[in-house]
Design an enzyme around this catalytic site. Structure first.
Site, short mmCIF file in Angstrom:
data_model
loop_
_atom_site.label_atom_id
_atom_site.label_comp_id
_atom_site.label_asym_id
_atom_site.label_seq_id
_atom_site.Cartn_x
_atom_site.Cartn_y
_atom_site.Cartn_z
N TRP A 121 43.98 44.80 21.12
CA TRP A 121 43.98 44.59 19.78
C TRP A 121 43.33 45.91 19.26
O TRP A 121 42.15 46.37 19.36
CB TRP A 121 43.12 43.55 19.13
CG TRP A 121 43.05 43.13 17.66
CD1 TRP A 121 44.07 42.77 17.15
CD2 TRP A 121 41.83 42.95 17.04
NE1 TRP A 121 43.70 42.59 15.56
CE2 TRP A 121 42.25 42.65 15.78
CE3 TRP A 121 40.65 43.29 17.24
CZ2 TRP A 121 41.42 42.43 14.81
CZ3 TRP A 121 39.43 43.02 16.08
CH2 TRP A 121 40.18 42.53 15.02
N ARG A 122 44.21 46.68 18.45
CA ARG A 122 43.83 47.65 17.37
C ARG A 122 43.28 46.70 16.11
O ARG A 122 44.50 46.29 15.47
CB ARG A 122 44.81 48.43 17.04
CG ARG A 122 44.36 49.59 16.08
CD ARG A 122 45.74 50.93 15.82
NE ARG A 122 45.21 51.53 14.63
CZ ARG A 122 45.63 51.08 13.47
NH1 ARG A 122 46.57 50.14 13.27
NH2 ARG A 122 45.26 51.74 12.19
N GLU A 177 51.85 41.63 16.91
CA GLU A 177 52.00 42.17 15.71
C GLU A 177 52.13 43.42 15.37
O GLU A 177 51.18 44.27 16.07
CB GLU A 177 50.75 41.38 14.63
CG GLU A 177 50.78 40.06 14.59
CD GLU A 177 49.69 39.36 13.93
OE1 GLU A 177 48.85 40.32 13.40
OE2 GLU A 177 49.51 38.04 13.90
#
Length: 279
Positions: A121-122, A177
């Site tokens: 996750w960024r 995403e």
């Protein structure tokens, strides 16, 4: 010659933890968190049999690290079919708790690695979040052969989310995403192509298969942003994808095709697109 147990807590490391012995267990309790200081690589694994890593969060530091976890050195070639390394419930975060950066989160160079429940996750919310505040290029890079991923979650990286260079890869469920925050189309271009695919299988790959893969866009900083396609693969008989999905969340942003030049467009008018198989 023992194993490594992290009790609950946050651990700053100023040099690399090198896992060099076959069959080592590296276990975190209570989502133990490892933060690299001064841009070091926090953990590497040698090209050995049967290492098990589980229950850890790698949290990028304020100085850019080239990678947060590397499994096998560059050029790894050993066959680990009989005793593969496993990564279970291993998570990566760049930003969210403060400004941070890492070029790539996880690089797998060893063959036959099995991953189960990875979240890379960024950060898109929290503190230290922004296109230039928590930069990160790629989530997962697979160079080893016959690597298998179960439950792979990769979100918001600024170029390819996943790059798969090794042959014989298999993914069972992929959720993505795209980055929410490209400020302009020019800032998020792969040469002349709009945006970067979420999942890139290298042109040199001859065998790869994936089941249940989805990619979502929500370009809330600039809803005019377009991604050409979420999955980019070589057109060869040994590369097969099954049950693909793209979504424009709330119609904020556009994905033109699902995989290569195939599959419907999602945008402000049509939010969901599906494809049973490719090719």
């Amino acid at each position: 010659g023992k194993n490594l147990l992290f009790t609950p807590g946050i651990y700053h490391v100023n040099s690399t933890l090198n896992i060099t012995r076959a069959n080592t267990v590296v276990l975190g309790l209570g989502l133990a968190t490892i933060i690299p200081d001064n841009g070091v690589v926090p953990m590497t694994v040698s090209d050995v049999d049967g290492v098990s890593i589980a229950g850890l969060l790698f949290d990028a530091g304020t100085v850019n690290s080239p990678v947060l976890l590397q499994v096998g050195p560059t050029g790894s070639s050993q066959d680990h079919t009989a005793n593969p390394t496993t990564l279970s419930d291993v998570f990566f975060r760049i930003g969210g708790a403060g400004a941070a950066s890492a070029t790539q989160s996880l690089v797998i160079n060893s063959n036959n690695v099995i991953t189960d429940d990875l979240w890379l996750w960024r950060a898109d919310h929290g503190t230290g979040v922004g296109w230039t505040t928590n930069p990160a290029t790629n989530g997962l890079v697979v160079n080893g052969n016959n690597v298998t991923a179960y439950g792979l979650f990769v979100e918001h990286y600024q170029q390819y989310q996943v790059i798969w260079n090794g042959n014989g890869g298999r993914t069972y469920f992929f959720q993505n995403e795209l980055p929410y925050d490209p400020p302009t189309q020019a800032a998020w271009m792969n040469g002349s192509v709009d945006g970067y695919a979420a999942y890139k299988v290298a042109n040199s790959v001859t065998t790869h298969e994936a089941w249940g893969v989805g990619s979502y866009c929500y370009f809330n900083v600039n809803p005019a942003i377009v991604e050409a396609h979420s999955f980019e693969v070589p057109n060869t008989a040994g590369v097969k994808f099954h049950d693909l999905l793209t979504v424009s969340l709330g119609g904020v942003g556009t994905i033109t095709n699902i995989i290569n030049n195939t599959g419907g467009t999602v945008n402000s008018t049509t939010n969901n697109a599906y494809l049973a198989s490719y090719p």
